[in-house]
Write a protein that holds these residues in place. Sequence first.
Motif, PDB file in Angstrom:
ATOM      1  N   ILE A 167      50.381  -6.192   1.541  1.00 22.52           N
ATOM      2  CA  ILE A 167      49.480  -5.042   1.399  1.00 22.52           C
ATOM      3  C   ILE A 167      49.827  -3.943   2.383  1.00 22.52           C
ATOM      4  CG2 ILE A 167      47.074  -4.322   1.715  1.00 22.52           C
ATOM      5  CD1 ILE A 167      46.287  -6.965   0.380  1.00 22.52           C
ATOM      6  N   LYS A 168      50.347  -4.298   3.544  1.00 22.33           N
ATOM      7  CA  LYS A 168      50.686  -3.285   4.557  1.00 22.33           C
ATOM      8  C   LYS A 168      51.649  -2.234   4.012  1.00 22.33           C
ATOM      9  CE  LYS A 168      50.159  -6.107   8.712  1.00 22.33           C
ATOM     10  NZ  LYS A 168      50.944  -6.728   9.806  1.00 22.33           N
ATOM     11  N   GLN A 169      52.485  -2.601   3.067  1.00 23.80           N
ATOM     12  CA  GLN A 169      53.444  -1.631   2.518  1.00 23.80           C
ATOM     13  C   GLN A 169      52.759  -0.524   1.726  1.00 23.80           C
ATOM     14  OE1 GLN A 169      56.161  -3.365  -0.294  1.00 23.80           O
ATOM     15  NE2 GLN A 169      54.541  -4.525  -1.305  1.00 23.80           N
ATOM     16  N   TYR A 170      51.518  -0.749   1.285  1.00 17.36           N
ATOM     17  CA  TYR A 170      50.794   0.258   0.523  1.00 17.36           C
ATOM     18  C   TYR A 170      49.905   1.141   1.405  1.00 17.36           C
ATOM     19  CZ  TYR A 170      52.267  -2.712  -3.315  1.00 17.36           C
ATOM     20  OH  TYR A 170      53.028  -3.451  -4.187  1.00 17.36           O
ATOM     21  N   LEU A 171      49.835   0.836   2.692  1.00 16.02           N
ATOM     22  CA  LEU A 171      48.942   1.583   3.588  1.00 16.02           C
ATOM     23  C   LEU A 171      49.701   2.635   4.380  1.00 16.02           C
ATOM     24  CD1 LEU A 171      46.746  -1.364   4.878  1.00 16.02           C
ATOM     25  CD2 LEU A 171      46.274   0.209   3.020  1.00 16.02           C
TER      26      LEU A 171
ATOM     27  N   LYS B 181      43.928   1.861  11.131  1.00 16.58           N
ATOM     28  CA  LYS B 181      42.696   2.558  10.769  1.00 16.58           C
ATOM     29  C   LYS B 181      42.485   2.714   9.261  1.00 16.58           C
ATOM     30  CE  LYS B 181      42.444   4.902  15.163  1.00 16.58           C
ATOM     31  NZ  LYS B 181      42.218   6.117  15.885  1.00 16.58           N
ATOM     32  N   LYS B 182      43.262   1.980   8.450  1.00 15.80           N
ATOM     33  CA  LYS B 182      43.077   2.008   7.002  1.00 15.80           C
ATOM     34  C   LYS B 182      42.609   0.636   6.539  1.00 15.80           C
ATOM     35  CE  LYS B 182      46.546   5.518   6.357  1.00 15.80           C
ATOM     36  NZ  LYS B 182      47.857   5.831   5.821  1.00 15.80           N
ATOM     37  N   MET B 183      41.744   0.606   5.520  1.00 16.56           N
ATOM     38  CA  MET B 183      41.201  -0.656   5.023  1.00 16.56           C
ATOM     39  C   MET B 183      42.297  -1.646   4.676  1.00 16.56           C
ATOM     40  SD  MET B 183      37.882  -0.185   2.613  1.00 16.56           S
ATOM     41  CE  MET B 183      38.641   0.971   1.500  1.00 16.56           C
ATOM     42  N   LEU B 184      42.112  -2.890   5.105  1.00 12.27           N
ATOM     43  CA  LEU B 184      43.066  -3.953   4.811  1.00 12.27           C
ATOM     44  C   LEU B 184      42.387  -5.069   4.022  1.00 12.27           C
ATOM     45  CD1 LEU B 184      45.912  -5.179   5.287  1.00 12.27           C
ATOM     46  CD2 LEU B 184      45.041  -6.091   7.428  1.00 12.27           C
ATOM     47  N   CYS B 185      41.345  -5.678   4.624  1.00 12.81           N
ATOM     48  CA  CYS B 185      40.628  -6.757   3.951  1.00 12.81           C
ATOM     49  C   CYS B 185      39.273  -6.963   4.622  1.00 12.81           C
ATOM     50  CB  CYS B 185      41.442  -8.049   3.963  1.00 12.81           C
ATOM     51  SG  CYS B 185      41.780  -8.733   5.603  1.00 12.81           S
TER      52      CYS B 185
END
Length: 114
Positions: A110-114, A49-53
């Motif tokens: 990027i998943k590591q920052y979410l 549920k967090k912006m990815l791309c």
Amino acid sequence: MNPIQEYFYRIKEPERSTLLFLRKKILESDPENITETLSFGLPFFKYKKKMLCYLYYSKKYKQHYVSFYHGDRLDHPLLIQDGRKKFKILLIDMEEDLPVSFIMNVIDDIKQYL
């Protein structure tokens, strides 16, 4: 047809097929956690549920691209910041092979920052 499908079917071939293939790969990469929504008239992919791309078309470069949230934290020569604060884009050259493994690696990074 739902609004996300309508977005893709407004795009002419062969770009449509390329983007639909990329869409499928992104969704299949983590089907339990990656979802797709339509935000600002664009197909957005979210991770938990967090912006990815998201996918869009650049009038400046006259190419479709994938825009990665938190791309500003990644340092790779293929990603373009171009004045964006949190996003970096990857231009998709329809004349070349789609860099699927690179895109999946960026998504994993990027998943590591979410």
